[in-house]
Design an enzyme around this catalytic site. Sequence first.
Site, PDB file in Angstrom:
ATOM      1  N   ASP A  47      -2.468  -1.689   9.723  1.00 27.72           N
ATOM      2  CA  ASP A  47      -2.652  -1.678   8.263  1.00 27.72           C
ATOM      3  C   ASP A  47      -3.230  -2.987   7.717  1.00 27.72           C
ATOM      4  O   ASP A  47      -3.426  -3.113   6.503  1.00 27.72           O
ATOM      5  CB  ASP A  47      -1.305  -1.438   7.567  1.00 27.72           C
ATOM      6  N   PRO A  58       9.354  -5.035   0.056  1.00 23.16           N
ATOM      7  CA  PRO A  58      10.471  -4.899   0.992  1.00 23.16           C
ATOM      8  C   PRO A  58      10.015  -4.700   2.436  1.00 23.16           C
ATOM      9  O   PRO A  58       8.900  -4.244   2.684  1.00 23.16           O
ATOM     10  CB  PRO A  58      11.229  -3.677   0.484  1.00 23.16           C
ATOM     11  N   ALA A  82      10.098  -3.313   6.382  1.00 26.04           N
ATOM     12  CA  ALA A  82      10.314  -2.038   7.092  1.00 26.04           C
ATOM     13  C   ALA A  82      10.604  -0.925   6.077  1.00 26.04           C
ATOM     14  O   ALA A  82      11.548  -0.158   6.205  1.00 26.04           O
ATOM     15  CB  ALA A  82      11.441  -2.145   8.119  1.00 26.04           C
ATOM     16  N   GLY A 129       7.808   0.998   4.663  1.00 25.71           N
ATOM     17  CA  GLY A 129       6.680   1.930   4.584  1.00 25.71           C
ATOM     18  C   GLY A 129       5.577   1.462   3.665  1.00 25.71           C
ATOM     19  O   GLY A 129       4.636   2.211   3.378  1.00 25.71           O
ATOM     20  N   ALA A 177       3.839  -1.500   4.180  1.00 24.39           N
ATOM     21  CA  ALA A 177       2.969  -2.413   4.938  1.00 24.39           C
ATOM     22  C   ALA A 177       3.115  -3.868   4.495  1.00 24.39           C
ATOM     23  O   ALA A 177       2.133  -4.616   4.460  1.00 24.39           O
ATOM     24  CB  ALA A 177       1.507  -1.969   4.883  1.00 24.39           C
ATOM     25  N   GLY A 201       4.582  -6.398   6.065  1.00 27.28           N
ATOM     26  CA  GLY A 201       4.274  -7.338   7.154  1.00 27.28           C
ATOM     27  C   GLY A 201       2.771  -7.454   7.353  1.00 27.28           C
ATOM     28  O   GLY A 201       2.232  -8.555   7.526  1.00 27.28           O
ATOM     29  N   SER A 202       2.086  -6.326   7.298  1.00 30.21           N
ATOM     30  CA  SER A 202       0.621  -6.326   7.428  1.00 30.21           C
ATOM     31  C   SER A 202      -0.005  -7.081   6.259  1.00 30.21           C
ATOM     32  O   SER A 202      -1.016  -7.773   6.423  1.00 30.21           O
ATOM     33  CB  SER A 202       0.089  -4.887   7.434  1.00 30.21           C
ATOM     34  N   ALA A 203       0.574  -6.917   5.072  1.00 27.40           N
ATOM     35  CA  ALA A 203       0.061  -7.623   3.892  1.00 27.40           C
ATOM     36  C   ALA A 203       0.132  -9.134   4.117  1.00 27.40           C
ATOM     37  O   ALA A 203      -0.833  -9.864   3.832  1.00 27.40           O
ATOM     38  CB  ALA A 203       0.876  -7.230   2.656  1.00 27.40           C
ATOM     39  N   LYS A 215       0.836  -1.210   0.000  1.00 27.71           N
ATOM     40  CA  LYS A 215       0.000   0.000   0.000  1.00 27.71           C
ATOM     41  C   LYS A 215       0.866   1.253   0.000  1.00 27.71           C
ATOM     42  O   LYS A 215       2.022   1.255   0.460  1.00 27.71           O
ATOM     43  CB  LYS A 215      -0.951   0.036   1.205  1.00 27.71           C
TER      44      LYS A 215
HETATM   45  O1  C5P Z   1      -0.203  -1.172  14.371  1.00 28.56           O
HETATM   46  P1  C5P Z   1       1.205  -1.438  13.993  1.00 28.56           P
HETATM   47  O2  C5P Z   1       1.792  -2.604  14.756  1.00 28.56           O
HETATM   48  O3  C5P Z   1       1.425  -1.555  12.538  1.00 28.56           O
HETATM   49  O4  C5P Z   1       2.013  -0.155  14.451  1.00 28.56           O
HETATM   50  C1  C5P Z   1       3.409  -0.156  14.570  1.00 28.56           C
HETATM   51  C2  C5P Z   1       3.836   1.029  15.403  1.00 28.56           C
HETATM   52  O5  C5P Z   1       3.606   2.242  14.671  1.00 28.56           O
HETATM   53  C3  C5P Z   1       3.066   1.206  16.697  1.00 28.56           C
HETATM   54  O6  C5P Z   1       3.656   0.462  17.724  1.00 28.56           O
HETATM   55  C4  C5P Z   1       3.189   2.713  16.936  1.00 28.56           C
HETATM   56  O7  C5P Z   1       4.462   3.026  17.467  1.00 28.56           O
HETATM   57  C5  C5P Z   1       3.158   3.267  15.527  1.00 28.56           C
HETATM   58  N1  C5P Z   1       1.792   3.681  15.113  1.00 28.56           N
HETATM   59  C6  C5P Z   1       1.236   4.818  15.682  1.00 28.56           C
HETATM   60  N2  C5P Z   1      -0.023   5.205  15.299  1.00 28.56           N
HETATM   61  C7  C5P Z   1      -0.695   4.530  14.352  1.00 28.56           C
HETATM   62  C8  C5P Z   1      -0.139   3.381  13.745  1.00 28.56           C
HETATM   63  C9  C5P Z   1       1.128   2.999  14.149  1.00 28.56           C
HETATM   64  O8  C5P Z   1       1.838   5.453  16.544  1.00 28.56           O
HETATM   65  N3  C5P Z   1      -1.913   4.948  13.998  1.00 28.56           N
END
Ligand code: C5P
Length: 325
Positions: A158, A116, A118, A120, A122, A124-126, A11
């Site tokens: 994400d 890739p 880390a 930006g 997403a 891992g979320s994918a 994304k």
């Molecule tokens: O939700 P996710 O594990 O992807 O988020 C990773 C980190 O990104 C969170 O631990 C937080 O530090 C930061 N984050 C945030 N606000 C969001 C999404 C992510 O601060 N809305």
Amino acid sequence: MTPITVRVPAKLNLQLAVGPPRADGYHDLVTVFHAVSLYDEVTVCPAGRDGVTVTGEWADRVPGGQDNLALRAVAALRAVLAGRPGAGSRSGGSRSGGGSGSGEGNVQITIAKRIPVAAGLAGGSADAAAALVACNELWASGLTQAELGRVGATVGSDVAFAVLGGTAVGRGRGEQLTPALVPATRYHWVLAFADGQLPTPGVYAALDRLRAARDAQPGEPDLDAELMSALRCGDAALVGKKLSNDLQPAAISLFPALRKTLAAGLELGALGALVAGSGPTCAFLAPNAERALALAVSLSGAGVCRSVARVSGPVPGAAVVPAGS
Ligand code: C5P
């Protein structure tokens, strides 16, 4: 039992407006998610115990064990299914995936990684989203896309969007989604992958520090009406002008080389440029497929990134790949 393979997109955030930190450490967002045609493929098959194997260029950077988001998603889905009425009788209490075909048994997950890590995008979320869609199919659980999104949101902010795909407005942590009612315009992007990674929590923390140093406390984030109007018109030039990312200054503060990458893409004719999510990937919008190719060639020759990829969007979210294709 036949393995199930799911293809899942990366994304971009066409807008990423970040509010102040919340009590739980997250930040309220208003974001415009946009799924693009850079895919991971995640295959699940029954196994004696849960496990994950990763292949592809970025494989050595993907965390294993319980830090792996796909494995965490499978565990979250299993817990939700176990709590449903009649769960015990449906699964027969079996936790063995050894070909019995019943219940939410253990699975071996194989991730073919092209997004890739880390970066930006997403990735891992994918993979978490793909694992949910794959296990929903493997176990014939019958959860809807929205239900899978809600399970995904417990694993990462994400994940719900990676299940949904397309172009959508995200609020809350990013998990509250509304599909954007926009025409089927295809946007052509060039992604510039960086030589390095940025941890998402570190980028959010850097943004908080930058704002504190400037004594600039943000209000509640707002959806950019002009960006939405540009998307409704399908006007790529206007969309390019309206791209915005509150995390960009923070990402650049941690990875100063990005400034040069962004400038190079704009000089080479991109309609707009921004850091993807928390970076360090940079995304450039091109007027059409041909110009995207020219931009990709020039950017990779300019020595301002590790490698480039041409993608287009929006594309659908995580979906099962038909067997034999
Ligand atoms: O939700 P996710 O594990 O992807 O988020 C990773 C980190 O990104 C969170 O631990 C937080 O530090 C930061 N984050 C945030 N606000 C969001 C999404 C992510 O601060 N809305």
